[in-house]
Write a protein that holds these residues in place. Structure first.
Motif, PDB file in Angstrom:
ATOM      1  N   UNK A  31      46.355  39.564  -1.296  1.00 37.38           N
ATOM      2  CA  UNK A  31      46.859  40.925  -1.093  1.00 37.38           C
ATOM      3  C   UNK A  31      45.887  41.931  -1.709  1.00 37.38           C
ATOM      4  N   UNK A  32      46.108  43.217  -1.395  1.00 33.03           N
ATOM      5  CA  UNK A  32      45.332  44.289  -2.023  1.00 33.03           C
ATOM      6  C   UNK A  32      46.275  45.109  -2.893  1.00 33.03           C
ATOM      7  N   UNK A  33      45.831  45.471  -4.093  1.00 37.36           N
ATOM      8  CA  UNK A  33      46.692  46.278  -4.969  1.00 37.36           C
ATOM      9  C   UNK A  33      46.759  47.709  -4.468  1.00 37.36           C
ATOM     10  N   UNK A  34      47.950  48.288  -4.537  1.00 32.11           N
ATOM     11  CA  UNK A  34      48.157  49.692  -4.161  1.00 32.11           C
ATOM     12  C   UNK A  34      48.591  50.446  -5.417  1.00 32.11           C
ATOM     13  N   UNK A  35      48.535  51.776  -5.396  1.00 33.11           N
ATOM     14  CA  UNK A  35      49.035  52.525  -6.552  1.00 33.11           C
ATOM     15  C   UNK A  35      50.526  52.256  -6.764  1.00 33.11           C
ATOM     16  N   UNK A  36      50.937  52.200  -8.040  1.00 38.75           N
ATOM     17  CA  UNK A  36      52.361  51.982  -8.345  1.00 38.75           C
ATOM     18  C   UNK A  36      53.185  53.149  -7.796  1.00 38.75           C
ATOM     19  N   UNK A  37      54.452  52.840  -7.488  1.00 32.39           N
ATOM     20  CA  UNK A  37      55.334  53.864  -6.893  1.00 32.39           C
ATOM     21  C   UNK A  37      56.734  53.655  -7.450  1.00 32.39           C
ATOM     22  N   UNK A  38      57.364  54.724  -7.873  1.00 33.47           N
ATOM     23  CA  UNK A  38      58.741  54.687  -8.381  1.00 33.47           C
ATOM     24  C   UNK A  38      58.933  53.575  -9.419  1.00 33.47           C
ATOM     25  N   UNK A  39      57.926  53.402 -10.246  1.00 34.09           N
ATOM     26  CA  UNK A  39      58.045  52.426 -11.332  1.00 34.09           C
ATOM     27  C   UNK A  39      57.746  50.987 -10.931  1.00 34.09           C
ATOM     28  N   UNK A  40      57.390  50.756  -9.669  1.00 31.40           N
ATOM     29  CA  UNK A  40      57.087  49.386  -9.231  1.00 31.40           C
ATOM     30  C   UNK A  40      55.602  49.219  -8.918  1.00 31.40           C
TER      31      UNK A  40
END
Ligand code: HEM
Length: 411
Positions: A31-40
């Motif tokens: 997988x590719x890491x994405x920016x965190x969102x809503x604490x996840x």
């Protein structure tokens, strides 16, 4: 530098050995890491879906136990997945409650620890016979093809009741299926349907199988399920055995042996104290996923409350057992390879209703093969530097393809 000196120069003390001393062991993530969102934490799956990435042991365990996190929508065309294609809906892994329980019940007894114990003698016989053969080879012989590859495939044929000669046909297909490369999807599908068709022929009786094997026994007791099992459902259950009972065990067995030989102090410690092997197998299992992924994605069928807070309905979730197995809160100094480790329970076989149905068989085979190897081949060594060992890289199958060895000729 010659091999002996090269190996010596890289050898830490037993207590200091970590994963960093084992070349090539960990794959690049699928997988590719994405920016965190809503604490996840978030990742991008190969299917293009954004998924919540759970990595803490407590969270992964709780998610895998939560039957509101479902599988079936992840196996629909265009659904969130690590795989380049969908698979038949009848596979255990693609079923949710209540259908899953009806299918899983069929395999419960044969795959329990006492059920698989009946196969121990076969594991021992084939391992001894193949070591006898290895002993007749010159230095540099391939432990993988001569010994390791023969064990799970032979045991699986006996378990299912299929002729050993069939291996030449279906094993290349099941290998491609587990590699699951997206490079040529039509060819992947062709090979998948090849192995599926082979198994369908066995279930319908178009191909012969032994009366005491799982295939004929499951067919004979199909009416015990309510409603009775269809041919497709039987194939779905047995496909897990045909592929997992062979390729999955072989992958982890090969990597376990590779780790022990890449750092000979590890192997030596088991030669000196073979009683530790069952515990050592758990530590190796903790560190060795099948391929580049450790579980399959789930979809939240409703809001999910849990140790992660609140996951909104409709979210895609990857419960990353690989990361959980290295959570320092549960496994202190997680990258250290401690063959006597007695920390928490690893999640390499998953958890909850989809927990691996072949776990007891995998444990039996890996433990038995290691016991025989250290007893009969105490001086076994890799015959090439570990970083030169060739690997096959796949999504569900990732392992060395050859293990040239020496030190096996002493009686
Ligand atoms: C060391 C070897 C093995 C490892 C590490 C392993 C790992 C796993 C994991 C992590 C899961 C759960 C996936 C998820 O929840 O998304 C799973 C499920 C499964 N495994 Fe294994 N496996 C191994 C060997 C086997 C063997 C030997 C068989 C068959 C004989 C097998 C057949 C299956 C099946 C059918 C499922 C789905 C079970 C269900 O949905 O109820 N695996 N395995």
């Amino acid at each position: 530098m010659n091999i002996a000196l090269d190996t010596l120069a890289r050898q830490p003390l037993l207590a200091d050995i970590t994963l960093e001393h084992i070349p090539q062991l960990d794959a690049a993530p699928a997988y590719r890491e994405l920016p965190a969102e809503a604490g996840f934490k978030r990742i991008l799956l190969p299917s293009g879906h954004s998924a919540i990435h759970l990595t803490r042991h407590a969270e992964v365990q709780a998610l895998l136990l939560d039957n509101r996190a479902i599988r079936a929508p992840c196996n629909e065309e265009g659904g969130p997945s690590f795989l380049p294609t969908i698979t038949p809906p009848e596979l255990l892994l693609n079923n949710d409650i209540p259908d899953h329980g009806r299918l899983r019940k069929v395999v419960a007894r044969d795959f329990s620890p006492s059920g698989v114990a009946l196969l121990r003698e076969t594991v021992e016989q084939v391992t001894h016979a193949r070591i006898d053969l290895l002993r007749q080879q010159p230095r540099g012989a391939d432990l993988f093809s001569l010994v390791l590859e023969q064990v799970p495939s032979t045991v699986d044929c006996q378990l299912l009741g299929i002729p050993l000669a069939d291996r030449d046909y279906y094993r290349p297909l099941s290998h491609t299926v587990q590699v699951a490369s997206d490079a040529d999807v039509p060819e992947l599908l062709r090979q998948f349907w090849g192995v599926y068709g082979y198994l369908t022929d066995l279930v319908t009786g178009a191909r012969p199988s032994h009366a005491d094997g799982l295939i004929q026994r499951f067919v004979a007791s199909r009416d015990d399920s309510e409603p009775p099992l269809s041919d497709k459902e039987l194939v779905g259950i047995l496909l897990g055995v045909l592929i997992g009972g062979d390729q999955n065990i072989l992958s982890v067995l090969t990597k376990a042996v590779y780790v022990l030989l890449a750092q000979p102090a590890l192997y030596r410690s088991l030669v000196d104290d073979p009683q530790r092997i069952p515990q050592a197998v758990e530590e190796l299992l903790r560190l060795l996923p099948l391929g580049t992924i450790s579980t399959f994605p789930r979809l939240a069928s409703s809001d999910l409350d849990g140790p992660w807070g609140l996951i909104p309905a409709g979210s895609v979730i990857y419960a990353d057992a690989f990361a959980a197995n290295r959570d320092p809160e549960v496994f202190p100094d997680p990258l250290a390879i401690r063959l006597g480790r007695q920390d928490g329970r690893h999640l390499q076989f998953g958890y909850g209703m989809h927990n691996c149905m072949g776990a007891a068989l995998a444990r039996l085979e890996i433990t038995t093969v290691l016991q025989i190897l250290v007893e009969r081949l105490p001086d076994l060594r890799l015959d090439i530097p570990a970083h030169e060992v060739p690997w096959v890289e796949g999504i569900i199958l990732r392992r060395p393809t050859r293990l040239p060895v020496r030190g096996f000729n002493t009686p």
